[in-house]
Design an enzyme around this catalytic site. Structure first.
Site, PDB file in Angstrom:
ATOM      1  N   VAL A  29       0.865  -1.194   0.000  1.00 53.16           N
ATOM      2  CA  VAL A  29       0.000   0.000   0.000  1.00 53.16           C
ATOM      3  C   VAL A  29       0.895   1.235   0.000  1.00 53.16           C
ATOM      4  CG1 VAL A  29      -1.939  -1.122   1.140  1.00 53.16           C
ATOM      5  CG2 VAL A  29      -0.180  -0.033   2.529  1.00 53.16           C
ATOM      6  N   VAL A  54       4.956  -1.150   2.739  1.00 53.35           N
ATOM      7  CA  VAL A  54       4.680   0.281   2.560  1.00 53.35           C
ATOM      8  C   VAL A  54       5.439   0.773   1.330  1.00 53.35           C
ATOM      9  CG1 VAL A  54       4.939   2.577   3.567  1.00 53.35           C
ATOM     10  CG2 VAL A  54       4.296   0.638   5.024  1.00 53.35           C
ATOM     11  N   LYS A  55       4.693   1.323   0.371  1.00 51.61           N
ATOM     12  CA  LYS A  55       5.332   1.857  -0.840  1.00 51.61           C
ATOM     13  C   LYS A  55       5.714   3.317  -0.636  1.00 51.61           C
ATOM     14  CE  LYS A  55       3.835   0.473  -5.046  1.00 51.61           C
ATOM     15  NZ  LYS A  55       2.796   0.238  -6.124  1.00 51.61           N
ATOM     16  N   LEU A  56       6.948   3.602  -0.999  1.00 49.20           N
ATOM     17  CA  LEU A  56       7.494   4.960  -0.903  1.00 49.20           C
ATOM     18  C   LEU A  56       8.136   5.289  -2.242  1.00 49.20           C
ATOM     19  CD1 LEU A  56       9.534   4.272   2.354  1.00 49.20           C
ATOM     20  CD2 LEU A  56       7.403   5.576   2.277  1.00 49.20           C
TER      21      LEU A  56
END
Ligand code: G3P
Length: 285
Positions: free
Chosen positions: A83, A112-114
Site C-alpha cells: 500500500v 509500505v510503498k514509498l
C-alpha cells in the site's frame, strides 16, 4: 492449477480491486501478492461510487483504502500486499514517515510503498530499522536502485523491494527490461538484500522478459494475467523481446552512501504528480 515448477519469479496482481484478486486467484490457481497505488485505488468500483456521491474526504479515503487492503488480505492471507503513502513535491520527511508508520500497522506483513526520492529514501532508511517492509516505487534508473540498496543496508532479504517501471520507460523509447536486467545484475554482484519487482507490465513480452531475467517478483494487471493464462501458463518461458527500443547500458556503480547517488528522474517526478492528482481528485469538490 499449481505454479509452474520452472518459475522462480513470484506473481503479484497490480490492482486496487479485491474482486480482481479473486479473479486472478481463480485464473492462476495461485497468487503470491498484490500491489496497489493511488491511481489503482481511485479505479476501485466502490471507491469510484463513493466519489461520485461526494462521500469521500481527505480523512475518510484512508479508511476506504484500508478496507480495500484488508479485503485483499482476506483473499490472499499469506500474500505480500503493498500500500502506498501519499506523496507530492511538498511532502516532507515527517509526514511521509508518519503515514508510512500508520500504513505499516494495517496488518502484519504489509509492505509500505514509498517513492524513490530523497525524502522517500530517508523515510525508508528509518522504517526498515523499525522492522517495516518497504516497496520503493517509481524506479526508473540504476542509480535509484543503487540508492535503495544503500539506504536500506542491514534490512533482511525480502524486507525491501524496488519496483522498476518497465512500460513507462518503453513509452519514452528505451527498453524498460534493460533497466530490470541491469538492476538484477548489479544486485547480484553486490549480494543485495533488495528484491527486484518488475512493475508497469503492459504485455507478455514484459512478463516473460522478467521471467528470463530471473526477476524476483512481477506485478501484473488482471488483463495480463488472463492473457498469460490464454497463452499457456505451463510453459511461460520462450517469448523474445522484440528489441525495437533503444537499450539502456549497464553502469558499473560503486557502493556508497545513498545520498551520493544521482536519483533524479523526470519519470519519477511525473509519476508522483499523477498519483497525487488521482488521489486528490477523489475528495476534491
Ligand atoms: O505497478 C505499477 C503500475 O501500476 C503502473 O503501471 O501501466 O500505469 O505504467 P502503468
Amino acid at each position: 492449477m499449481t505454479k509452474p515448477v520452472n518459475l522462480s519469479t513470484k506473481i503479484f496482481l497490480d490492482s486496487g480491486d479485491p474482486q480482481e484478486t479473486k479473479r486472478a486467484l481463480d485464473t492462476l490457481g495461485f497468487l503470491d501478492g498484490q500491489t496497489t497505488n493511488p491511481t489503482l485505488v481511485s479505479k476501485n468500483p466502490h471507491i469510484t461510487e463513493l466519489k461520485e456521491n461526494g462521500a469521500l474526504t481527505e480523512e475518510t479515503i484512508w479508511n476506504e483504502y484500508r478496507n480495500v487492503a484488508s479485503e485483499i488480505h482476506a483473499v490472499i492471507p499469506e500474500g505480500s500486499i503493498s500500500v502506498e503513502v501519499y506523496a507530492d513535491d511538498q511532502t516532507d520527511y515527517e509526514s511521509m514517515l508518519e503515514k508510512g508508520r500508520e500504513l505499516s500497522r494495517w496488518f502484519d506483513g504489509i509492505f509500505v510503498k514509498l517513492p524513490v526520492t530523497s525524502v522517500g529514501l530517508r523515510v525508508a532508511e528509518t522504517l526498515v530499522k523499525e522492522g517495516v517492509n518497504i516497496n520503493m516505487t517509481l524506479c526508473f534508473s540504476q542509480e535509484q536502485a543503487a540508492a535503495v540498496h544503500a539506504a536500506t543496508r542491514g534490512a533482511r532479504r525480502g524486507q525491501v523491494y524496488v519496483s522498476p517501471f518497465i512500460g513507462r520507460l518503453d513509452d519514452t523509447g528505451v527498453r524498460g527490461l534493460d533497466l530490470v536486467e541491469n538492476i538484477v545484475r548489479m544486485y547480484g554482484e553486490w549480494g543485495s538484500h533488495v528484491l527486484v519487482l518488475g512493475a508497469s507490465i503492459r504485455n507478455l513480452e514484459h512478463l516473460f522478459g522478467c521471467f528470463e531475467r530471473k526477476v524476483d517478483i512481477v506485478t501484473v494487471p488482471i488483463a495480463m494475467i488472463e492473457a498469460w493464462k490464454a497463452h499457456g501458463i505451463e510453459n511461460p518461458l520462450g517469448e523474445q523481446d522484440p528489441s525495437v527500443l533503444a537499450s539502456i547500458p549497464f553502469v558499473d556503480l560503486k557502493e556508497k552512501d545513498f545520498t551520493a547517488y544521482d536519483i533524479n528522474h523526470p519519470l519519477t517526478d511525473a509519476g508522483i504528480g499523477k498519483f497525487s492528482s488521482d488521489w486528490k481528485n477523489l475528495f476534491s469538490k
